[in-house]
Design an enzyme around this catalytic site. Structure first.
Site, PDB file in Angstrom:
ATOM      1  N   HIS A 264       0.502  -1.117  -0.148  1.00  8.49           N
ATOM      2  CA  HIS A 264       0.018   0.101  -0.458  1.00  8.49           C
ATOM      3  C   HIS A 264       0.696   1.390   0.218  1.00  8.49           C
ATOM      4  O   HIS A 264       2.521   1.064   0.433  1.00  8.49           O
ATOM      5  CB  HIS A 264      -0.540   0.195   0.879  1.00  8.49           C
ATOM      6  CG  HIS A 264      -1.506  -1.232   1.359  1.00  8.49           C
ATOM      7  ND1 HIS A 264      -3.107  -1.464   2.163  1.00  8.49           N
ATOM      8  CD2 HIS A 264      -2.259  -2.238   0.306  1.00  8.49           C
ATOM      9  CE1 HIS A 264      -4.110  -2.351   1.887  1.00  8.49           C
ATOM     10  NE2 HIS A 264      -3.303  -2.644   1.327  1.00  8.49           N
TER      11      HIS A 264
ATOM     12  N   GLU B 286       1.110   3.631   1.796  1.00  5.81           N
ATOM     13  CA  GLU B 286       1.151   4.369   3.066  1.00  5.81           C
ATOM     14  C   GLU B 286       2.473   3.405   3.314  1.00  5.81           C
ATOM     15  O   GLU B 286       3.038   3.455   3.877  1.00  5.81           O
ATOM     16  CB  GLU B 286       0.514   3.718   4.308  1.00  5.81           C
ATOM     17  CG  GLU B 286      -0.857   4.823   3.987  1.00  5.81           C
ATOM     18  CD  GLU B 286      -2.229   4.018   3.540  1.00  5.81           C
ATOM     19  OE1 GLU B 286      -3.224   4.476   3.570  1.00  5.81           O
ATOM     20  OE2 GLU B 286      -1.548   3.147   2.108  1.00  5.81           O
TER      21      GLU B 286
ATOM     22  N   CYS C 200      -6.265   1.371   5.689  1.00  9.82           N
ATOM     23  CA  CYS C 200      -6.823   0.756   6.627  1.00  9.82           C
ATOM     24  C   CYS C 200      -6.408   0.404   7.603  1.00  9.82           C
ATOM     25  O   CYS C 200      -5.468   0.765   7.966  1.00  9.82           O
ATOM     26  CB  CYS C 200      -6.448  -0.604   5.059  1.00  9.82           C
ATOM     27  SG  CYS C 200      -4.500  -0.861   5.413  1.00  9.82           S
TER      28      CYS C 200
ATOM     29  N   CYS D  97      -2.240  -0.431   7.795  1.00  3.38           N
ATOM     30  CA  CYS D  97      -1.435   0.553   7.457  1.00  3.38           C
ATOM     31  C   CYS D  97      -1.650   1.490   8.857  1.00  3.38           C
ATOM     32  O   CYS D  97      -0.640   1.833   9.047  1.00  3.38           O
ATOM     33  CB  CYS D  97      -1.864   1.538   6.120  1.00  3.38           C
ATOM     34  SG  CYS D  97      -1.379   0.591   4.957  1.00  3.38           S
TER      35      CYS D  97
END
Length: 147
Positions: free
Chosen positions: A56, A58, A86, A89
């Site tokens: 992701h 992040e 999410c 993260c």
């Protein structure tokens, strides 16, 4: 008039990363990490490119920032991300002890607030809704093109 180096300014930089992800066929989420008023890391989703569900924006940004700073804690940093993190993260950001998280659009289905509201570090300042419309519309456009 846009004041230089405010939340909107840096979110626009994260949004540019999201647009790049969109163009690469990735879910369009972009992130930047800022320290002392300067961007020290830029990232976007790479889950398809790397065939890695943890890639992701992040996560990529945390790793890049920590490598640059030479330490795992990001206490004095701000993460700008176009979509609410999410749970994975948010947990990683908690472990990194990020000072501030600024996100664009909320993620009603998979965002940490719905699934684990206490996931971020208790000292982390959180601001949502910066460039919310643009961020949300980019994600919606991406998924419409996939259906």
């Amino acid at each position: 008039m846009l004041e230089p180096f405010n939340d909107e300014y840096f979110m626009k930089k994260a949004f540019a990363e999201a647009v790049q992800a969109f163009e690469e066929g990735e879910i369009p989420v972009g992130a930047v990490v800022v320290s002392n008023g300067k961007i020290i890391a830029r990232a976007h989703n790479l889950t398809e490119t790397l065939n890695d569900v943890t890639a992701h924006a992040e996560m990529q940004a945390i790793t890049a920032a920590a490598n640059l700073l030479g330490g795992k804690y990001l206490n004095d940093c701000t993460l700008y991300v176009t979509l609410e993190p999410c749970v994975m993260c948010a947990g990683a950001l908690a472990w990194a002890q990020i000072g501030k998280i600024v996100y664009g659009a909320s993620d009603e289905k998979r965002g940490y607030q719905k699934l684990a509201a206490n996931a971020p570090h208790p000292k982390t300042e959180i601001v949502g809704g910066i460039l919310e419309t643009e961020c949300r519309e980019l994600v919606q456009e991406f998924f419409k093109s996939k259906r």
